[in-house]
Design a protein around this motif. Sequence first.
Motif, PDB file in Angstrom:
ATOM      1  N   ALA A   6      31.113   0.165  67.409  1.00  0.00           N
ATOM      2  CA  ALA A   6      31.281   1.592  67.142  1.00  0.00           C
ATOM      3  C   ALA A   6      30.110   2.347  67.754  1.00  0.00           C
ATOM      4  CB  ALA A   6      31.344   1.840  65.641  1.00  0.00           C
ATOM      5  N   ILE A   7      30.411   3.417  68.485  1.00  0.00           N
ATOM      6  CA  ILE A   7      29.361   4.255  69.058  1.00  0.00           C
ATOM      7  C   ILE A   7      29.217   5.476  68.179  1.00  0.00           C
ATOM      8  CG2 ILE A   7      28.525   5.278  71.216  1.00  0.00           C
ATOM      9  CD1 ILE A   7      29.811   2.979  72.350  1.00  0.00           C
ATOM     10  N   ALA A   8      27.999   5.711  67.705  1.00  0.00           N
ATOM     11  CA  ALA A   8      27.774   6.818  66.786  1.00  0.00           C
ATOM     12  C   ALA A   8      26.604   7.662  67.269  1.00  0.00           C
ATOM     13  CB  ALA A   8      27.487   6.267  65.389  1.00  0.00           C
ATOM     14  N   GLY A   9      26.490   8.853  66.735  1.00  0.00           N
ATOM     15  CA  GLY A   9      25.374   9.724  67.096  1.00  0.00           C
ATOM     16  C   GLY A   9      25.794  11.177  67.018  1.00  0.00           C
ATOM     17  N   LYS A  10      24.801  12.032  67.078  1.00  0.00           N
ATOM     18  CA  LYS A  10      25.020  13.474  67.036  1.00  0.00           C
ATOM     19  C   LYS A  10      25.842  13.901  68.261  1.00  0.00           C
ATOM     20  CE  LYS A  10      21.500  15.987  68.039  1.00  0.00           C
ATOM     21  NZ  LYS A  10      20.370  16.893  68.224  1.00  0.00           N
ATOM     22  N   GLY A  11      26.538  15.023  68.162  1.00  0.00           N
ATOM     23  CA  GLY A  11      27.314  15.543  69.297  1.00  0.00           C
ATOM     24  C   GLY A  11      26.415  15.824  70.497  1.00  0.00           C
ATOM     25  N   THR A  13      24.963  13.766  72.563  1.00  0.00           N
ATOM     26  CA  THR A  13      23.902  12.808  72.903  1.00  0.00           C
ATOM     27  C   THR A  13      24.329  11.830  74.003  1.00  0.00           C
ATOM     28  OG1 THR A  13      24.648  11.443  71.050  1.00  0.00           O
ATOM     29  CG2 THR A  13      22.715  12.840  70.662  1.00  0.00           C
ATOM     30  N   GLY A  14      25.637  11.770  74.258  1.00  0.00           N
ATOM     31  CA  GLY A  14      26.118  10.879  75.319  1.00  0.00           C
ATOM     32  C   GLY A  14      26.974   9.724  74.823  1.00  0.00           C
ATOM     33  N   LYS A  15      27.491   9.843  73.597  1.00  0.00           N
ATOM     34  CA  LYS A  15      28.338   8.773  73.029  1.00  0.00           C
ATOM     35  C   LYS A  15      29.527   8.450  73.925  1.00  0.00           C
ATOM     36  CE  LYS A  15      29.292  11.048  69.278  1.00  0.00           C
ATOM     37  NZ  LYS A  15      28.371  12.169  69.422  1.00  0.00           N
ATOM     38  N   THR A  16      30.258   9.504  74.310  1.00  0.00           N
ATOM     39  CA  THR A  16      31.489   9.280  75.074  1.00  0.00           C
ATOM     40  C   THR A  16      31.174   8.718  76.457  1.00  0.00           C
ATOM     41  OG1 THR A  16      32.522  11.046  73.825  1.00  0.00           O
ATOM     42  CG2 THR A  16      33.599  10.428  75.868  1.00  0.00           C
ATOM     43  N   THR A  17      30.109   9.230  77.056  1.00  0.00           N
ATOM     44  CA  THR A  17      29.684   8.732  78.372  1.00  0.00           C
ATOM     45  C   THR A  17      29.374   7.235  78.287  1.00  0.00           C
ATOM     46  OG1 THR A  17      28.683  10.883  78.837  1.00  0.00           O
ATOM     47  CG2 THR A  17      27.917   9.021  80.175  1.00  0.00           C
ATOM     48  N   LEU A  18      28.593   6.849  77.275  1.00  0.00           N
ATOM     49  CA  LEU A  18      28.211   5.435  77.151  1.00  0.00           C
ATOM     50  C   LEU A  18      29.389   4.568  76.704  1.00  0.00           C
ATOM     51  CD1 LEU A  18      24.562   5.650  75.692  1.00  0.00           C
ATOM     52  CD2 LEU A  18      25.325   5.672  78.080  1.00  0.00           C
ATOM     53  N   ALA A  19      30.303   5.152  75.905  1.00  0.00           N
ATOM     54  CA  ALA A  19      31.506   4.396  75.521  1.00  0.00           C
ATOM     55  C   ALA A  19      32.304   4.046  76.779  1.00  0.00           C
ATOM     56  CB  ALA A  19      32.365   5.210  74.550  1.00  0.00           C
ATOM     57  N   GLY A  20      32.418   5.023  77.690  1.00  0.00           N
ATOM     58  CA  GLY A  20      33.146   4.784  78.935  1.00  0.00           C
ATOM     59  C   GLY A  20      32.469   3.718  79.787  1.00  0.00           C
ATOM     60  N   LEU A  21      31.151   3.804  79.890  1.00  0.00           N
ATOM     61  CA  LEU A  21      30.410   2.808  80.684  1.00  0.00           C
ATOM     62  C   LEU A  21      30.511   1.433  80.029  1.00  0.00           C
ATOM     63  CD1 LEU A  21      27.192   4.780  81.773  1.00  0.00           C
ATOM     64  CD2 LEU A  21      29.200   4.210  83.168  1.00  0.00           C
ATOM     65  N   ASN A  42      37.671  16.016  69.033  1.00  0.00           N
ATOM     66  CA  ASN A  42      37.520  16.724  70.308  1.00  0.00           C
ATOM     67  C   ASN A  42      37.472  15.696  71.428  1.00  0.00           C
ATOM     68  OD1 ASN A  42      37.242  19.375  69.185  1.00  0.00           O
ATOM     69  ND2 ASN A  42      35.255  18.674  68.435  1.00  0.00           N
ATOM     70  N   SER A  43      38.529  14.928  71.488  1.00  0.00           N
ATOM     71  CA  SER A  43      38.504  13.736  72.331  1.00  0.00           C
ATOM     72  C   SER A  43      38.439  14.043  73.818  1.00  0.00           C
ATOM     73  CB  SER A  43      39.744  12.915  72.037  1.00  0.00           C
ATOM     74  OG  SER A  43      40.834  13.781  71.842  1.00  0.00           O
ATOM     75  N   ASN A  44      37.624  13.307  74.528  1.00  0.00           N
ATOM     76  CA  ASN A  44      37.616  13.388  75.989  1.00  0.00           C
ATOM     77  C   ASN A  44      37.206  12.071  76.642  1.00  0.00           C
ATOM     78  OD1 ASN A  44      34.951  13.446  75.307  1.00  0.00           O
ATOM     79  ND2 ASN A  44      34.541  15.486  76.086  1.00  0.00           N
ATOM     80  N   LEU A  45      37.274  11.003  75.867  1.00  0.00           N
ATOM     81  CA  LEU A  45      36.951   9.692  76.432  1.00  0.00           C
ATOM     82  C   LEU A  45      37.893   9.369  77.590  1.00  0.00           C
ATOM     83  CD1 LEU A  45      35.407   7.008  76.402  1.00  0.00           C
ATOM     84  CD2 LEU A  45      36.876   6.226  74.551  1.00  0.00           C
ATOM     85  N   ASN A  46      39.137   9.817  77.475  1.00  0.00           N
ATOM     86  CA  ASN A  46      40.099   9.551  78.554  1.00  0.00           C
ATOM     87  C   ASN A  46      39.631  10.141  79.879  1.00  0.00           C
ATOM     88  OD1 ASN A  46      40.803  12.154  77.232  1.00  0.00           O
ATOM     89  ND2 ASN A  46      42.313  12.233  78.866  1.00  0.00           N
ATOM     90  N   GLU A  47      38.936  11.281  79.806  1.00  0.00           N
ATOM     91  CA  GLU A  47      38.448  11.889  81.044  1.00  0.00           C
ATOM     92  C   GLU A  47      37.306  11.087  81.652  1.00  0.00           C
ATOM     93  OE1 GLU A  47      37.855  16.040  80.110  1.00  0.00           O
ATOM     94  OE2 GLU A  47      40.012  16.101  79.695  1.00  0.00           O
ATOM     95  N   VAL A  48      36.453  10.568  80.792  1.00  0.00           N
ATOM     96  CA  VAL A  48      35.359   9.706  81.250  1.00  0.00           C
ATOM     97  C   VAL A  48      35.933   8.447  81.911  1.00  0.00           C
ATOM     98  CG1 VAL A  48      33.502   8.216  80.379  1.00  0.00           C
ATOM     99  CG2 VAL A  48      33.622  10.594  79.652  1.00  0.00           C
ATOM    100  N   LEU A  49      37.071   7.978  81.372  1.00  0.00           N
ATOM    101  CA  LEU A  49      37.704   6.776  81.906  1.00  0.00           C
ATOM    102  C   LEU A  49      38.694   7.080  83.038  1.00  0.00           C
ATOM    103  CD1 LEU A  49      38.485   5.005  78.505  1.00  0.00           C
ATOM    104  CD2 LEU A  49      36.835   4.203  80.209  1.00  0.00           C
ATOM    105  N   VAL A 156      26.980  -1.332  65.528  1.00  0.00           N
ATOM    106  CA  VAL A 156      26.927   0.118  65.697  1.00  0.00           C
ATOM    107  C   VAL A 156      25.889   0.416  66.758  1.00  0.00           C
ATOM    108  CG1 VAL A 156      26.331   2.326  64.632  1.00  0.00           C
ATOM    109  CG2 VAL A 156      27.629   0.643  63.325  1.00  0.00           C
ATOM    110  N   LEU A 157      26.290   1.137  67.797  1.00  0.00           N
ATOM    111  CA  LEU A 157      25.335   1.612  68.794  1.00  0.00           C
ATOM    112  C   LEU A 157      25.067   3.074  68.485  1.00  0.00           C
ATOM    113  CD1 LEU A 157      26.681   0.114  72.157  1.00  0.00           C
ATOM    114  CD2 LEU A 157      24.711  -0.663  70.820  1.00  0.00           C
TER     115      LEU A 157
END
Length: 256
Positions: A6-11, A13-21, A42-49, A156-157
């Motif tokens: 699970a990737i966690a953290g404040k809005g 900070t780069g959670k979605t970016t690192l989830a994609g990587l 406010n999903s946008n992981l699909n865009e990162v991917l 948890v990251l």
Amino acid sequence: MAYTIAIAGKGGTGKTTLAGLLVDYLVKQKATPILVVDADANSNLNEVLGVKVDMTLGDLRETIVGSEFQDVNPIPASMSKQDYVSAHFSRTLIEESGYDLIVMGRTQGKGCYCFVNDLLTNQINRYAGSYRYLVVDNEAGMEHISRGTLPSVDLVLLVSDSSRRGIQAAARIKDLVNELALAPRAMKLIVNRAPGDELDPGTVEEIEAHDFDVAGIVPNDSLIYEYDCQGRPTVQLPEDSKARIAFESIMSGIIT
Ligand SMILES: Nc1ncnc2c1ncn2[C@@H]1O[C@H](COP(=O)(O)OP(=O)(O)O)[C@@H](O)[C@H]1O
Ligand SMILES: [Mg+2]
């Protein structure tokens, strides 16, 4: 059972970016199949991917909850809600090479969602067993995990920026995770968007005060920002991008 990260953290900070990587790294390591869950409203992981989403789990939930109030009920009279969920759940899974993506979509509107949430929870847990890894990009409050919609967590990251106050915010999320009794086997801090190789002594002091297990530092990388602004998927970053190199080196020390 799948190993769940699970990737966690404040809005921001780069959670979605690192989830994609992370997904990209696991696919390259052939640590597949992976179930990728975008659990942020406010999903946008699909865009990162670089993946197109047609239907979210939220859409499916709305169809079921709203079914009784529509002129034409989309659920056939002969079908129970349970059957409908079983039949349509797979439509919310987006199949990519090495991983499937599921987007939770927005959280509840009006009406009683408990019953439907339970149905969806059962489906997710049934599916989760057939993957090697589960990667979950969370909201800051870890809503889905705290509500039990998602399976238990192995790692948890926690992602933070490199400021002192950023670390303090990460510490609050760490406390929250502990209060939720998620009991992850490990919780590690990644400091993202660091301006240089060395952290400021003040930041280091704060990290030590909160007894963080530091996984590593990912530098600020102007390429990530450029790709974002150009609408290019982050996973298309060149292999020698400095953020990618730093992140992959961190992950290689965690996942062996
Ligand atoms: N290491 C980095 N270097 C430069 N920009 C970054 C880095 N990590 C993230 N970003 C940028 O920061 C912004 C927020 O990142 P995002 O992953 O959406 O955060 P979150 O999911 O935590 O809200 C985005 O514009 C992203 O491109
Ligand atoms: Mg995000």
